[in-house]
Write an enzyme that holds these catalytic residues in place. Sequence first.
Site, PDB file in Angstrom:
ATOM      1  N   PHE A  19       0.397  -0.965   0.246  1.00 54.57           N
ATOM      2  CA  PHE A  19      -0.238   0.187  -0.078  1.00 54.57           C
ATOM      3  C   PHE A  19       0.501   1.122  -0.051  1.00 54.57           C
ATOM      4  O   PHE A  19       0.409   2.669   0.085  1.00 54.57           O
ATOM      5  CB  PHE A  19      -1.067   0.168   1.108  1.00 54.57           C
ATOM      6  N   GLY A  21       2.073   2.770  -2.517  1.00 54.72           N
ATOM      7  CA  GLY A  21       2.393   3.637  -4.168  1.00 54.72           C
ATOM      8  C   GLY A  21       3.127   2.569  -5.123  1.00 54.72           C
ATOM      9  O   GLY A  21       3.817   3.945  -5.774  1.00 54.72           O
ATOM     10  N   ASP A  89       7.782  -5.467 -12.456  1.00 59.38           N
ATOM     11  CA  ASP A  89       6.597  -4.974 -10.498  1.00 59.38           C
ATOM     12  C   ASP A  89       6.297  -6.417  -9.839  1.00 59.38           C
ATOM     13  O   ASP A  89       6.671  -6.953 -10.362  1.00 59.38           O
ATOM     14  CB  ASP A  89       5.194  -4.510 -10.929  1.00 59.38           C
ATOM     15  N   GLU A  90       6.391  -5.723  -8.380  1.00 57.68           N
ATOM     16  CA  GLU A  90       6.541  -6.897  -7.792  1.00 57.68           C
ATOM     17  C   GLU A  90       7.909  -7.742  -7.889  1.00 57.68           C
ATOM     18  O   GLU A  90       8.112  -9.862  -7.469  1.00 57.68           O
ATOM     19  CB  GLU A  90       4.849  -8.421  -7.922  1.00 57.68           C
ATOM     20  N   CYS A 146      -0.215   4.194   8.466  1.00 62.25           N
ATOM     21  CA  CYS A 146      -0.745   3.019   9.163  1.00 62.25           C
ATOM     22  C   CYS A 146      -2.251   2.785   9.723  1.00 62.25           C
ATOM     23  O   CYS A 146      -2.102   3.608   9.556  1.00 62.25           O
ATOM     24  CB  CYS A 146       0.332   3.308  10.277  1.00 62.25           C
ATOM     25  N   CYS A 149      -2.730   3.770  13.429  1.00 63.51           N
ATOM     26  CA  CYS A 149      -3.053   5.699  13.734  1.00 63.51           C
ATOM     27  C   CYS A 149      -2.452   6.575  12.714  1.00 63.51           C
ATOM     28  O   CYS A 149      -2.691   7.908  13.105  1.00 63.51           O
ATOM     29  CB  CYS A 149      -1.584   5.910  14.630  1.00 63.51           C
ATOM     30  N   CYS A 187       2.696   1.008  10.990  1.00 61.03           N
ATOM     31  CA  CYS A 187       4.071   1.746  11.442  1.00 61.03           C
ATOM     32  C   CYS A 187       4.994   1.250  11.743  1.00 61.03           C
ATOM     33  O   CYS A 187       4.512  -0.370  13.100  1.00 61.03           O
ATOM     34  CB  CYS A 187       3.624   2.825  11.957  1.00 61.03           C
TER      35      CYS A 187
HETATM   36  P1  ADP Z   1       2.148  -0.266  -3.712  1.00 62.63           P
HETATM   37  O1  ADP Z   1       2.230  -1.512  -4.784  1.00 62.63           O
HETATM   38  O2  ADP Z   1       2.539  -0.225  -2.980  1.00 62.63           O
HETATM   39  O3  ADP Z   1       1.005  -1.965  -2.852  1.00 62.63           O
HETATM   40  P2  ADP Z   1      -0.081   0.352  -4.615  1.00 62.63           P
HETATM   41  O4  ADP Z   1       0.344   1.724  -5.694  1.00 62.63           O
HETATM   42  O5  ADP Z   1      -1.046  -0.356  -5.408  1.00 62.63           O
HETATM   43  O6  ADP Z   1       1.310   0.133  -3.570  1.00 62.63           O
HETATM   44  O7  ADP Z   1      -1.896   1.857  -4.344  1.00 62.63           O
HETATM   45  C1  ADP Z   1      -1.209   2.452  -3.575  1.00 62.63           C
HETATM   46  C2  ADP Z   1      -3.011   2.828  -2.994  1.00 62.63           C
HETATM   47  O8  ADP Z   1      -3.309   2.175  -2.510  1.00 62.63           O
HETATM   48  C3  ADP Z   1      -2.491   4.562  -2.247  1.00 62.63           C
HETATM   49  O9  ADP Z   1      -2.294   6.180  -3.699  1.00 62.63           O
HETATM   50  C4  ADP Z   1      -4.118   4.040  -1.615  1.00 62.63           C
HETATM   51  O10 ADP Z   1      -5.486   4.816  -2.389  1.00 62.63           O
HETATM   52  C5  ADP Z   1      -4.495   2.960  -1.186  1.00 62.63           C
HETATM   53  N1  ADP Z   1      -4.402   2.453  -0.313  1.00 62.63           N
HETATM   54  C6  ADP Z   1      -5.083   1.766   0.427  1.00 62.63           C
HETATM   55  N2  ADP Z   1      -4.508   1.325   1.823  1.00 62.63           N
HETATM   56  C7  ADP Z   1      -3.613   2.540   2.476  1.00 62.63           C
HETATM   57  C8  ADP Z   1      -2.989   2.652   2.688  1.00 62.63           C
HETATM   58  N3  ADP Z   1      -2.760   1.826   4.524  1.00 62.63           N
HETATM   59  N4  ADP Z   1      -1.728   3.637   3.145  1.00 62.63           N
HETATM   60  C9  ADP Z   1      -1.221   4.500   1.863  1.00 62.63           C
HETATM   61  N5  ADP Z   1      -2.531   3.830   0.565  1.00 62.63           N
HETATM   62  C10 ADP Z   1      -3.223   3.042   0.970  1.00 62.63           C
HETATM   63 MG    MG Z   2       1.869  -2.709  -6.184  1.00 60.21          MG
END
Ligand code: ADP
Ligand code: MG
Length: 192
Positions: A19, A21, A89-90, A146, A149, A187
């Site tokens: 999550f 980004g 990715d991943e 987080c 919080c 966090c």
């Molecule tokens: P990642 O690839 O790092 O898993 P993504 O780019 O797929 O992340 O997704 C990021 C998006 O997820 C954020 O822009 C937001 O809309 C959403 N999101 C959901 N939960 C959270 C969280 N706990 N913290 C930040 N973003 C979150």
């Molecule tokens: Mg991702």
Amino acid sequence: MTGDDGRSGRLEVIAGPMFAGKTEELVRRVHRAQVARRGVLVVAHELDTRSGPGRVASHSGLEVPSRSVRAADEIQTLVADGTELVAVDEAQFFGLDLPDVATALADAGLVVVVAGLSVTFDGRPFAPLPELMAVAESVTKLTAVCAVCGRDAAFHVRLEAAPADVDDALAPTSGHVGGAESYEARCRRHRA
Ligand code: ADP
Ligand code: MG
């Protein structure tokens, strides 16, 4: 393999917990390269079923078409004449073969952007992100929010209620497969 004589080749790493980004940032860089009319190859791993086949997608719905491979050494076979940027990715799905492949592509003059989880759900470094970060020109370390919080979250946890089989396929590396239903960003204080 294409690219130039190596002068513009570089490795860019985007790392963090779930999550954070990472995929949004990867897709942003891919879109910028496309605006600049660069040849782009986006690669996902076959084990990454969350986005669905043929695309890389963020939790927020941004997506870009992708090719799926089973192993890191297949990436080179997809690089065509005119490919200037390779986005992966991943990265945690590819294991420790990925740093050599990414290095070879960057040495050949391509821009290689690799996004992936830097930590497992139990808070340990998740190969091959540490290894990739060590040899990259640039490292973007992102945090999520987080879920408890709202502080910066450098970790993610698997929720107790998650189905037991969600990431059994990857045991014992056990970092990821599920989506929002089974993991939460946390966090330092709320990760345990
Ligand atoms: P990642 O690839 O790092 O898993 P993504 O780019 O797929 O992340 O997704 C990021 C998006 O997820 C954020 O822009 C937001 O809309 C959403 N999101 C959901 N939960 C959270 C969280 N706990 N913290 C930040 N973003 C979150
Ligand atoms: Mg991702």
